[in-house]
Design an enzyme around this catalytic site. Structure first.
Site, PDB file in Angstrom:
ATOM      1  CB  THR A  65      -5.430   8.053  -3.951  1.00 11.47           C
ATOM      2  OG1 THR A  65      -5.949   6.905  -4.602  1.00 11.47           O
ATOM      3  CG2 THR A  65      -5.608   7.887  -2.452  1.00 11.47           C
ATOM      4  CD  GLU A  89      -3.098  -0.674   0.101  1.00 11.98           C
ATOM      5  OE1 GLU A  89      -2.719  -0.510  -1.069  1.00 11.98           O
ATOM      6  OE2 GLU A  89      -4.290  -0.612   0.441  1.00 11.98           O
TER       7      GLU A  89
END
Lengths: 308, 308
Positions: free
Chosen positions: A180, A128
């Protein structure tokens, strides 16, 4: 040669009022991953369809996870991973988390389950970090544990698996790009105390509803007064889809992750299917291509399909 | 003449991270209330020890509640209430809520239980409004329902009774004055998003811990990064009492209501008693008089002692 085949589910993070703390695994879509133990200390990544993702291990989400596990355990063996992605990168449905969690989970199976759940999450978070710059577990945790998980903290790792309500999820992934980083930047750095109190009343209600299987309470609590009003601006037709989904009978829902996917919860499969149909038709009218998914909340997370 | 005698418990509002949403009933201290149905349409309030509280119905917390019920139901009868207060006004242990909730509850018993729980809460909030200027149910709800309650909203009234963990509560009421209005004014109007997220992670953990009877999770979640750091400044020796209580074995705790009382949760009675002893000795050293209480979380709320 030891190998394992996995079904790795999509996940919905930032569960409405549960921004940055709640995530949920769903059955559809899911990635397929095959991981082999190699005699040589190499990490090899192959994609069936790469979607432009790099295959060099140090630049690949699954690759870095395996590199970190490899280093940590001082392995003399290696891994070859073949990924068939169905969870589209950038969808907001936990695509990078699936690769990261699948890699950690698969490696652990091949190594004889020597890692704890928390260790798998620790290693998967390197994936991540590579994907988004942030070591977060909002998608990884439900991917590994299944159901709905509360990420109370990542340092130290403190994950609380919650009850899994018997609900259906309708999700739509419109083919628009929401970065994002953009969707994080537009959030305010400070918020009114009054809104914060309203938000934690909703979070408290949502957790109580989940634990008590009280669907009405879940529905009454699925309100986000802080993040959704801002982020939803980046998603075309968000308000229309939400309003109409509620009219059709959705308990509630919102943005999946940081978007652009939208999800809605429903008690009946029929209702979820109607909602998915509505989502698709709204985007059809705008000539925006979209994918829709209907499935139950996935109570178990990553599944072993084949092991040899 | 119909009458009812009640034991009306103290309550802890603003349960650490659950500012403005969570409240808890305890067994000690409690008020005694006797309510009689009168043939005449009058509301008569009597105190055994008034603590300076007015007895004129329209200025008395129990009085206004009964007036509102009287008006609403167009009663031709009246009520006489005798209150023996053990919950000191201004303690932060729900003294006004006890009078308000006791009045609504007692009237309802005498009238043949014609009010729903939500209606009792609706009427009791008039008492809180008189006492503090705010129609809140943080103390009234646990007083009536017992246990731990989530006040999701007051307009409309949406109260969620939670599970009652089998825990002990130690509480101390130091004889210092903290005005609710002061303790509200010093709170910031805006808070950092980062702290808000941490807070709702804790609230989510607390609710999950309460529902799952997971005492360790309750303990890990009893952290308030927003209100306690500010309000605790108004309470002498707060930090010392909290730190030492945790060392003795408290799961966690904080300010009761808006103070000055402090409460701590513990698994064992023995631990709670040690904490109460510590609390008392800290204030003794400062020559501040204090009252301490040890009891379990009260699962049932207001109790009928005698009915005739």
């Amino acid at each position: 040669m030891k190998k394992v085949k996995l079904k790795v589910p999509a996940t919905v993070a930032n569960l409405v009022c549960g921004f940055d703390i709640l995530g949920m695994a769903i059955h559809e879509p899911y990635d397929e991953m095959e991981i082999k133990l190699l005699d040589i200390p190499e990490i090899i990544i192959k994609h069936v369809d790469s979607f432009g993702l790099p295959e060099e291990a140090s630049k690949n989400v699954a690759g870095v996870v395996l590199q970190k596990i490899h280093e940590h355990l001082k392995l003399t063996t290696g891994f070859e991973v073949t990924i068939r992605k169905h969870i589209k990168p950038g969808s907001g449905l936990g695509s990078s988390a699936a690769s990261a969690a699948g890699a950690a989970f698969g490696a652990n199976v091949l190594l004889g389950n020597i890692l704890s759940d928390d260790e798998m999450i620790h290693f998967a978070m390197f994936g991540e970090e590579l994907a988004s710059g942030v070591r977060h577990a909002d998608n990884i945790a439900p991917c590994i544990y299944g159901g709905i998980t509360l990420v109370k903290s990542t340092v130290p790792i403190d994950i609380i698996p919650l009850n899994t309500p018997d609900l259906f999820v309708a999700a739509v992934h419109p083919q628009v790009e929401v970065k994002t980083s953009d969707s994080r930047q537009i959030l305010k750095k400070t918020i009114p105390m009054k809104s914060a109190v309203e938000q934690w009343g909703n979070i408290a209600g949502l957790i109580a509803g989940i634990e008590k299987n009280d669907f009405s309470l879940i529905g009454r609590s699925l309100n986000d007064v802080i993040v959704e009003p801002i982020r939803s601006i980046l998603i075309p037709k968000f308000d229309e889809i939400k309003t109409k989904s509620l009219q059709i009978g959705a308990l509630g829902g919102g943005i999946s992750g940081s978007g652009p996917s939208i999800f809605m919860l429903a008690e009946k499969k029929e209702t979820a299917e109607k909602i998915a149909h509505l989502m698709k038709s709204v985007y059809n009218q705008m000539e925006i291509e979209s994918y829709t998914y209907v499935s139950k909340i996935n109570p178990t997370g990553i599944e072993i399909i084949e092991e040899s």
